[in-house]
Design a protein around this motif. Structure first.
Motif, PDB file in Angstrom:
ATOM      1  N   PRO A   7      -2.508  33.342 -36.540  1.00 19.80           N
ATOM      2  CA  PRO A   7      -3.703  33.480 -35.697  1.00 19.80           C
ATOM      3  C   PRO A   7      -4.828  32.594 -36.231  1.00 19.80           C
ATOM      4  CG  PRO A   7      -2.984  35.621 -36.561  1.00 19.80           C
ATOM      5  CD  PRO A   7      -2.125  34.571 -37.174  1.00 19.80           C
ATOM      6  N   VAL A   8      -5.452  31.864 -35.332  1.00 23.49           N
ATOM      7  CA  VAL A   8      -6.530  30.957 -35.695  1.00 23.49           C
ATOM      8  C   VAL A   8      -7.714  31.272 -34.793  1.00 23.49           C
ATOM      9  CG1 VAL A   8      -7.194  28.532 -35.894  1.00 23.49           C
ATOM     10  CG2 VAL A   8      -4.829  29.181 -36.292  1.00 23.49           C
ATOM     11  N   SER A   9      -8.914  31.250 -35.364  1.00 23.46           N
ATOM     12  CA  SER A   9     -10.104  31.553 -34.573  1.00 23.46           C
ATOM     13  C   SER A   9     -10.363  30.459 -33.543  1.00 23.46           C
ATOM     14  CB  SER A   9     -11.324  31.694 -35.485  1.00 23.46           C
ATOM     15  OG  SER A   9     -11.718  30.419 -35.983  1.00 23.46           O
ATOM     16  N   ALA A  10     -11.079  30.834 -32.496  1.00 22.55           N
ATOM     17  CA  ALA A  10     -11.464  29.867 -31.464  1.00 22.55           C
ATOM     18  C   ALA A  10     -12.294  28.746 -32.084  1.00 22.55           C
ATOM     19  CB  ALA A  10     -12.238  30.561 -30.353  1.00 22.55           C
ATOM     20  N   ALA A  11     -13.189  29.086 -33.005  1.00 22.29           N
ATOM     21  CA  ALA A  11     -14.034  28.072 -33.654  1.00 22.29           C
ATOM     22  C   ALA A  11     -13.188  27.073 -34.441  1.00 22.29           C
ATOM     23  CB  ALA A  11     -15.064  28.732 -34.557  1.00 22.29           C
ATOM     24  N   GLU A  12     -12.140  27.549 -35.124  1.00 21.28           N
ATOM     25  CA  GLU A  12     -11.285  26.657 -35.907  1.00 21.28           C
ATOM     26  C   GLU A  12     -10.487  25.728 -34.998  1.00 21.28           C
ATOM     27  OE1 GLU A  12      -9.297  24.806 -39.091  1.00 21.28           O
ATOM     28  OE2 GLU A  12     -11.194  25.869 -38.940  1.00 21.28           O
ATOM     29  N   ARG A  16     -10.924  21.608 -34.932  1.00 20.08           N
ATOM     30  CA  ARG A  16      -9.791  20.695 -35.065  1.00 20.08           C
ATOM     31  C   ARG A  16      -9.714  19.733 -33.883  1.00 20.08           C
ATOM     32  NH1 ARG A  16      -4.962  24.890 -36.767  1.00 20.08           N
ATOM     33  NH2 ARG A  16      -5.868  25.549 -38.757  1.00 20.08           N
ATOM     34  N   LEU A  17      -9.955  20.243 -32.694  1.00 16.51           N
ATOM     35  CA  LEU A  17      -9.899  19.419 -31.490  1.00 16.51           C
ATOM     36  C   LEU A  17     -10.973  18.338 -31.509  1.00 16.51           C
ATOM     37  CD1 LEU A  17      -8.478  19.014 -28.766  1.00 16.51           C
ATOM     38  CD2 LEU A  17     -10.152  20.594 -27.780  1.00 16.51           C
ATOM     39  N   LEU A  33      -2.761  17.211 -29.022  1.00 16.17           N
ATOM     40  CA  LEU A  33      -2.208  17.867 -27.836  1.00 16.17           C
ATOM     41  C   LEU A  33      -1.551  19.197 -28.163  1.00 16.17           C
ATOM     42  CD1 LEU A  33      -0.824  14.839 -25.847  1.00 16.17           C
ATOM     43  CD2 LEU A  33      -2.620  16.412 -25.102  1.00 16.17           C
ATOM     44  N   GLU A  34      -1.141  19.398 -29.411  1.00 16.22           N
ATOM     45  CA  GLU A  34      -0.582  20.693 -29.814  1.00 16.22           C
ATOM     46  C   GLU A  34      -1.635  21.804 -29.733  1.00 16.22           C
ATOM     47  OE1 GLU A  34       2.497  21.930 -30.565  1.00 16.22           O
ATOM     48  OE2 GLU A  34       3.078  20.033 -29.657  1.00 16.22           O
ATOM     49  N   LEU A  35      -2.909  21.420 -29.736  1.00 16.96           N
ATOM     50  CA  LEU A  35      -3.996  22.396 -29.634  1.00 16.96           C
ATOM     51  C   LEU A  35      -4.300  22.766 -28.183  1.00 16.96           C
ATOM     52  CD1 LEU A  35      -6.396  20.757 -32.231  1.00 16.96           C
ATOM     53  CD2 LEU A  35      -4.930  22.772 -32.588  1.00 16.96           C
ATOM     54  N   ILE A  36      -3.627  22.127 -27.246  1.00 12.17           N
ATOM     55  CA  ILE A  36      -3.892  22.306 -25.819  1.00 12.17           C
ATOM     56  C   ILE A  36      -2.760  23.102 -25.184  1.00 12.17           C
ATOM     57  CG2 ILE A  36      -4.355  21.120 -23.640  1.00 12.17           C
ATOM     58  CD1 ILE A  36      -6.412  20.579 -25.919  1.00 12.17           C
ATOM     59  N   ARG A 117      -4.434  27.975 -28.870  1.00 16.92           N
ATOM     60  CA  ARG A 117      -4.516  26.790 -28.004  1.00 16.92           C
ATOM     61  C   ARG A 117      -5.655  26.926 -27.002  1.00 16.92           C
ATOM     62  NH1 ARG A 117       1.849  26.217 -27.230  1.00 16.92           N
ATOM     63  NH2 ARG A 117       2.221  24.853 -28.996  1.00 16.92           N
ATOM     64  N   VAL A 118      -6.211  25.797 -26.638  1.00 14.95           N
ATOM     65  CA  VAL A 118      -7.280  25.750 -25.650  1.00 14.95           C
ATOM     66  C   VAL A 118      -6.677  26.009 -24.269  1.00 14.95           C
ATOM     67  CG1 VAL A 118      -9.000  24.273 -24.533  1.00 14.95           C
ATOM     68  CG2 VAL A 118      -8.654  24.152 -27.020  1.00 14.95           C
TER      69      VAL A 118
END
Length: 136
Positions: A7-12, A16-17, A33-36, A117-118
């Motif tokens: 689990p990663v926070s929205a801010a993190e 990164r993005l 793109l892995e963050l999307i 992911r966003v």
């Protein structure tokens, strides 16, 4: 199918993005793109309306990368986050390859993050300042 990512926070995720933008402009898209999320909605508005899906996001980034910027850096000046939402105010700097002109602009964007992911994105970029700096 289970998601084995930590689990990663929205801010993190948002940080990164934003920080991956230099890599994106250099044509290195895969890590960012892995963050999307595959079903992301990018609320860009304007004449093109919203973008739907990771592949639309990829095409947008590829188009931006082809416009020829180098030495791009991003400095996050402020973040506010709560649960799934994160808002960043940041300064982008770079050089337009064709003209050698520098730019420095303010951007504010907001993301909704689920599962690391966003899933939604909104942005306000000072395009007038950028245009003025690149055409003076």
């Amino acid at each position: 199918m289970t998601d084995d990512r930590e689990p990663v926070s929205a801010a993190e995720v948002h940080r990164r993005l934003v920080e991956a933008y230099g890599d994106v402009l250099a044509g290195r898209l895969d890590e960012a793109l892995e963050l999307i999320d595959p079903d992301v909605v990018d609320h860009r508005g304007g004449i093109f309306g919203d973008y739907h899906g990771r592949e639309a996001w990829r095409r947008t980034w590829e188009s931006v990368a082809e416009n020829g910027f180098r030495n791009v850096s991003v400095t996050i000046e402020q973040n506010a986050s709560d649960g799934e939402m994160s808002v960043n105010r940041y300064i982008s700097r770079g050089v337009h390859r064709a003209t050698g002109r520098h730019y420095e602009i303010l951007t504010i964007d907001m993301v909704r993050v689920r599962g690391g992911r966003v899933v939604e994105h909104w942005t306000l970029r000072d395009v007038d300042a950028m245009r003025n700096q690149l055409t003076r």
